[in-house]
Design an enzyme around this catalytic site. Structure first.
Site, PDB file in Angstrom:
ATOM      1  N   SER A  79      24.432  60.921  15.957  1.00 43.28           N
ATOM      2  CA  SER A  79      23.438  60.323  14.974  1.00 43.28           C
ATOM      3  C   SER A  79      24.081  59.293  14.337  1.00 43.28           C
ATOM      4  O   SER A  79      25.361  58.723  14.419  1.00 43.28           O
ATOM      5  CB  SER A  79      23.299  61.570  13.844  1.00 43.28           C
ATOM      6  OG  SER A  79      24.495  61.699  12.967  1.00 43.28           O
ATOM      7  N   LYS A  80      23.246  58.643  13.598  1.00 43.70           N
ATOM      8  CA  LYS A  80      23.728  57.573  12.689  1.00 43.70           C
ATOM      9  C   LYS A  80      25.158  57.774  12.142  1.00 43.70           C
ATOM     10  O   LYS A  80      25.864  56.726  11.845  1.00 43.70           O
ATOM     11  CB  LYS A  80      22.570  56.865  11.814  1.00 43.70           C
ATOM     12  CG  LYS A  80      21.380  56.332  12.309  1.00 43.70           C
ATOM     13  CD  LYS A  80      20.441  56.089  11.461  1.00 43.70           C
ATOM     14  CE  LYS A  80      19.106  55.791  12.013  1.00 43.70           C
ATOM     15  NZ  LYS A  80      18.145  56.077  11.422  1.00 43.70           N
TER      16      LYS A  80
END
Ligand code: GLU
Length: 492
Positions: A260-261
């Site tokens: 994820s980010k």
């Protein structure tokens, strides 16, 4: 055999994530391995998620990575328009939705938000093991008579069009990786095909477009696996051939959580910013779920095209290992030609070298660090001592293998100071000869003399160059200053 046609179908919602890049790459490779066509389709039907500029990122990334599309919004191949919002204007989705209504495979739904919110929700687990709430529509509007539907439409009541999935029976479809999958129809929601704003959902548009654009192989993330039975039912309802489905394994971070980010390196742009080389990123991303027959891991895009057999894609989650990517990047840097390396290293050299270094000197330093770095920002840590001597501990003068300690280092530095003061030719070779003379006269080992000099000049255990190369780079004045400082530190 029919010609393979694949498509990369991004939604312009932001950066190009590693998962998106992998889909694009695999779509490209599946097509090119067989001499097929790789197409770009922009899926912009979700107006709420649309991000300005995201389409440019898609074009830029495909260009940079060499994933050249044969057809797309900017390259007509006879299957356009290639942007879903433009396709919508042609009426194609509504036409097919109405065809489904005729066949009893879809129906108008006029339920308002309140009614939908009151429906029972079910909690399922998605592929992350996280809870996900879904509402199964209760088919209320399927019971409306033709007259009621027409009256509602005539009155301009907002509507959606839903797929009609029977409550009984099962649906089976085939995925190249996961094999045959059978699900109970009662678990499939009557998903929306056309939204109240008139746009098709992704769920409907992907089927209509993949069919009408003659797509033979669909490669995408396995978050679409659970919806695929519904798509297959649509293909069947139309009497269309289902494309070959290849749903790719999840990409996780080192902790086996979905990438994820938060991981900080989840998009192509992040990685470029962090000093990774495009070719290394592409090479590494190719291995996120696929492996060749031999153990080789370094492949150019052309080699990947030759080797890539999608039957070798693995369905277990692929771990994005930044340590391995760094290693691979280092291999790409080592193999890079010197001019290209210099161009890419320049911003980092400019940041960390003394401002008065000319190009020849910068190129020399570039040559010294090329084999020592994994990513470009590593350059700074290797060369910043040239700009300013870091604080260091005199413990550093003690080196077991070189047989040096503080006392021996002090005496060596005191000996070489006048020699270096007298020297006029501050080039590596000349200085080396000068120091060699001293070393031979004293009967010392090289390291016994070079270690303390290098330490005094750099304040570092490891440098990309030897003592006399550093003398040349620093020049006489700065070198003498640093040797004197060493003497001073060792004298207390
Ligand atoms: N627009 C979808 C996405 O960006 C594409 C999925 C697909 O390849 O079918 O995730």
């Amino acid at each position: 055999m029919e010609k393979i046609r694949t498509r990369y179908a991004p939604s312009p919602t932001g950066k190009m994530h590693v998962g998106n890049l992998r889909s694009a790459l695999y779509e490209y490779l599946v097509a090119k391995h067989e001499g097929g066509v790789f197409m770009l389709r922009i899926e912009d039907t979700d107006q709420e998620r649309y991000v300005e500029g995201a389409t440019d990122i898609i074009y830029r990334t495909l260009e940079a990575t060499g994933l050249k599309h044969d057809e797309g919004p900017d390259k007509d191949g006879g299957y356009g328009p290639y942007v879903q919002s433009e396709r919508m204007k042609t009426g194609i989705y509504m036409k097919y939705a109405k065809e489904l209504i005729e066949k009893g495979e879809a129906y108008y739904c006029f339920c308002d938000k309140e009614r939908l919110a009151s429906l029972k929700t079910q909690v399922t687990e998605d592929e992350d093991g996280e809870g996900k709430t879904i509402t199964i529509y209760d088919k209320h509007c399927l019971g409306l008579s033709k007259e009621e539907v027409e009256a509602n439409l005539a009155a301009g009541k907002p509507f959606v069009i839903r797929q009609n999935i029977p409550n009984e029976g099962t649906t089976t479809f085939h995925d190249e990786l996961y094999g045959d999958i059978t699900v109970e129809n009662s678990e499939l929601d009557d998903m929306i095909l056309i939204k109240s704003d008139g746009y098709p959902t992704y769920n409907f548009a992907n089927v209509v477009d993949d069919h009408t654009m003659n797509i033979t192989h669909v490669v995408r993330g396995n978050e679409y696996l659970s919806s695929s039975p519904k798509y297959v039912r649509l293909y069947d309802a139309f009497g269309w051939k289902v494309p070959v489905y290849i749903h790719l394994p999840l990409i996780t971070d080192e902790n086996h959580k979905k990438l994820s980010k938060r991981s900080g390196h989840s998009s192509f742009e992040d990685l470029i910013e962090q000093g990774f080389v495009t070719e290394a990123i592409v090479n590494y991303v190719a291995l996120l779920g696929w492996s060749p027959e031999d153990n080789n891991e370094i492949f150019s895009l052309d080699e990947l095209v030759k080797k890539f057999d999608y039957h070798r894609i693995n369905k277990s989650p692929a771990v994005f290992d930044i340590v391995k990517l760094r290693w691979m990047n280092g291999e790409y840097i080592k193999a890079m030609d010197d001019d290209k390396f210099y161009e890419m290293a320049k911003p980092y050299l400019d940041k960390s070298l003394p401002a008065d270094y000319d190009e020849a000197k910068r190129r020399k330093v570039a040559g010294m660090v090329k084999t020592r770095i994994e990513v470009f920002p590593d350059i700074e840590g290797h060369v910043d001592f040239l700009r300013a001597l870091p604080d260091y501990d005199i413990e550093m003068y003690t080196h077991k293998k070189m047989k040096t300690d503080a006392a021996s280092s002090l005496s060596v530095l005191q000996d070489v100071l006048p020699i270096l003061e007298k020297a006029t030719d501050y080039t590596n070779d000349a200085l080396y000869q000068t120091l060699l003379k001293y070393i031979e006269e004293k009967g010392y080992k090289n390291g016994f003399v070079m270690w303390p000099i290098r330490t005094a000049l750099s304040g570092k255990q490891m440098t990309p160059a030897g003592a006399t190369e550093i003398l040349e780079l620093l020049g006489k004045e700065e070198s003498l200053k640093r040797i004197r400082k060493g003497i001073e530190m060792l004298s207390v």
